[in-house]
Design a protein around this motif. Structure first.
Motif, PDB file in Angstrom:
ATOM      1  N   VAL A 152       0.755  -1.181   0.073  1.00 22.26           N
ATOM      2  CA  VAL A 152       0.132   0.212   0.127  1.00 22.26           C
ATOM      3  C   VAL A 152       0.915   1.092  -0.116  1.00 22.26           C
ATOM      4  O   VAL A 152       0.606   2.236  -0.804  1.00 22.26           O
ATOM      5  CB  VAL A 152      -0.906  -0.018   1.245  1.00 22.26           C
ATOM      6  N   LEU A 153       1.881   1.374   0.661  1.00 20.83           N
ATOM      7  CA  LEU A 153       2.777   2.545   0.756  1.00 20.83           C
ATOM      8  C   LEU A 153       3.492   2.656  -0.447  1.00 20.83           C
ATOM      9  O   LEU A 153       3.648   3.781  -0.878  1.00 20.83           O
ATOM     10  CB  LEU A 153       3.925   2.395   2.067  1.00 20.83           C
ATOM     11  N   SER A 154       4.089   1.694  -1.127  1.00 19.07           N
ATOM     12  CA  SER A 154       4.525   1.585  -2.444  1.00 19.07           C
ATOM     13  C   SER A 154       3.633   2.322  -3.412  1.00 19.07           C
ATOM     14  O   SER A 154       4.188   2.881  -4.316  1.00 19.07           O
ATOM     15  CB  SER A 154       5.084   0.301  -3.071  1.00 19.07           C
ATOM     16  N   MET A 155       2.294   2.016  -3.521  1.00 20.23           N
ATOM     17  CA  MET A 155       1.485   2.468  -4.305  1.00 20.23           C
ATOM     18  C   MET A 155       1.128   4.059  -4.144  1.00 20.23           C
ATOM     19  O   MET A 155       0.867   4.869  -4.879  1.00 20.23           O
ATOM     20  CB  MET A 155       0.050   1.819  -4.270  1.00 20.23           C
ATOM     21  N   CYS A 156       1.533   4.467  -2.962  1.00 23.11           N
ATOM     22  CA  CYS A 156       1.149   5.932  -2.468  1.00 23.11           C
ATOM     23  C   CYS A 156       2.507   6.826  -2.825  1.00 23.11           C
ATOM     24  O   CYS A 156       2.516   8.051  -2.458  1.00 23.11           O
ATOM     25  CB  CYS A 156       0.722   6.005  -0.972  1.00 23.11           C
TER      26      CYS A 156
ATOM     27  N   GLY B 131       3.894   7.606 -12.875  1.00 20.12           N
ATOM     28  CA  GLY B 131       2.947   8.270 -11.750  1.00 20.12           C
ATOM     29  C   GLY B 131       2.523   7.134 -10.661  1.00 20.12           C
ATOM     30  O   GLY B 131       3.094   5.901 -10.913  1.00 20.12           O
ATOM     31  N   THR B 132       1.792   7.710 -10.025  1.00 22.16           N
ATOM     32  CA  THR B 132       1.550   6.869  -8.827  1.00 22.16           C
ATOM     33  C   THR B 132       0.374   5.900  -9.294  1.00 22.16           C
ATOM     34  O   THR B 132      -0.554   6.361 -10.170  1.00 22.16           O
ATOM     35  CB  THR B 132       1.144   7.618  -7.566  1.00 22.16           C
ATOM     36  N   ALA B 133       0.057   4.694  -8.669  1.00 20.84           N
ATOM     37  CA  ALA B 133      -0.928   3.816  -8.919  1.00 20.84           C
ATOM     38  C   ALA B 133      -2.178   4.272  -8.650  1.00 20.84           C
ATOM     39  O   ALA B 133      -3.289   4.042  -9.235  1.00 20.84           O
ATOM     40  CB  ALA B 133      -0.571   2.439  -8.535  1.00 20.84           C
ATOM     41  N   ILE B 134      -2.113   5.146  -7.497  1.00 21.73           N
ATOM     42  CA  ILE B 134      -3.395   5.278  -6.882  1.00 21.73           C
ATOM     43  C   ILE B 134      -3.703   7.168  -7.158  1.00 21.73           C
ATOM     44  O   ILE B 134      -2.551   7.723  -6.851  1.00 21.73           O
ATOM     45  CB  ILE B 134      -3.632   5.290  -5.247  1.00 21.73           C
ATOM     46  N   PRO B 135      -4.794   7.602  -7.615  1.00 17.97           N
ATOM     47  CA  PRO B 135      -4.907   8.934  -7.950  1.00 17.97           C
ATOM     48  C   PRO B 135      -4.624   9.720  -6.568  1.00 17.97           C
ATOM     49  O   PRO B 135      -5.140   9.340  -5.595  1.00 17.97           O
ATOM     50  CB  PRO B 135      -6.198   9.386  -8.622  1.00 17.97           C
ATOM     51  N   ALA B 136      -4.415  10.977  -6.721  1.00 24.16           N
ATOM     52  CA  ALA B 136      -4.248  12.030  -5.628  1.00 24.16           C
ATOM     53  C   ALA B 136      -5.419  12.017  -4.746  1.00 24.16           C
ATOM     54  O   ALA B 136      -5.605  11.996  -3.630  1.00 24.16           O
ATOM     55  CB  ALA B 136      -3.816  13.108  -6.004  1.00 24.16           C
ATOM     56  N   TRP B 137      -6.807  12.142  -5.344  1.00 23.75           N
ATOM     57  CA  TRP B 137      -8.019  12.410  -4.807  1.00 23.75           C
ATOM     58  C   TRP B 137      -8.283  11.087  -3.930  1.00 23.75           C
ATOM     59  O   TRP B 137      -8.832  11.171  -2.601  1.00 23.75           O
ATOM     60  CB  TRP B 137      -9.116  12.741  -5.699  1.00 23.75           C
ATOM     61  N   ALA B 138      -7.559   9.866  -4.383  1.00 23.28           N
ATOM     62  CA  ALA B 138      -7.938   8.736  -3.443  1.00 23.28           C
ATOM     63  C   ALA B 138      -7.077   8.592  -2.307  1.00 23.28           C
ATOM     64  O   ALA B 138      -7.453   8.245  -1.244  1.00 23.28           O
ATOM     65  CB  ALA B 138      -7.767   7.600  -4.280  1.00 23.28           C
ATOM     66  N   ILE B 139      -5.767   9.195  -2.520  1.00 25.75           N
ATOM     67  CA  ILE B 139      -5.196   9.196  -1.448  1.00 25.75           C
ATOM     68  C   ILE B 139      -5.327  10.229  -0.095  1.00 25.75           C
ATOM     69  O   ILE B 139      -5.273   9.950   0.921  1.00 25.75           O
ATOM     70  CB  ILE B 139      -3.605   9.630  -1.825  1.00 25.75           C
TER      71      ILE B 139
END
Length: 96
Positions: free
Chosen positions: A17-21, A45-53
């Motif tokens: 999870v941290l590597s995705m962020c 880019g990151t695997a998770i969009p900024a709004w999801a983070i």
């Protein structure tokens, strides 16, 4: 042994999870053509969009705040007050 496997699983899940962020990563690859070296840069880019983070962090803050509220409520507010010290003025000596 079972407890160690469970902790290792949750630690690995946390790392995923941290590597995705993490922020963008940069990879460089050198291609040799004769005497000249060509460097190509690939950005991902990151695997998770900024709004999801931001949403996940907000939900985590709400959960941690709620747990802290419940703990403090149980430890501080619901403990009975055993002896209440009230103010009593000091005894005065009468010289009469």
């Amino acid at each position: 042994m079972q407890l160690f496997k469970r902790k290792a699983f949750y630690f690995a899940l946390l790392l995923v999870v941290l590597s995705m962020c993490l922020d963008e990563t940069e990879a460089r690859r050198k291609i040799l053509r004769g005497r000249r070296t060509i460097t190509r840069t690939h950005k991902r880019g990151t695997a998770i969009p900024a709004w999801a983070i931001v949403t996940l962090v907000g939900i985590a803050n709400i959960l941690i705040g709620g747990l802290a509220y419940l703990a403090f409520r149980k430890l501080v507010l619901q403990t009975p007050i055993e002896n209440v010290n009230s103010y009593t003025p000091a005894m005065m000596q009468d010289d009469s």
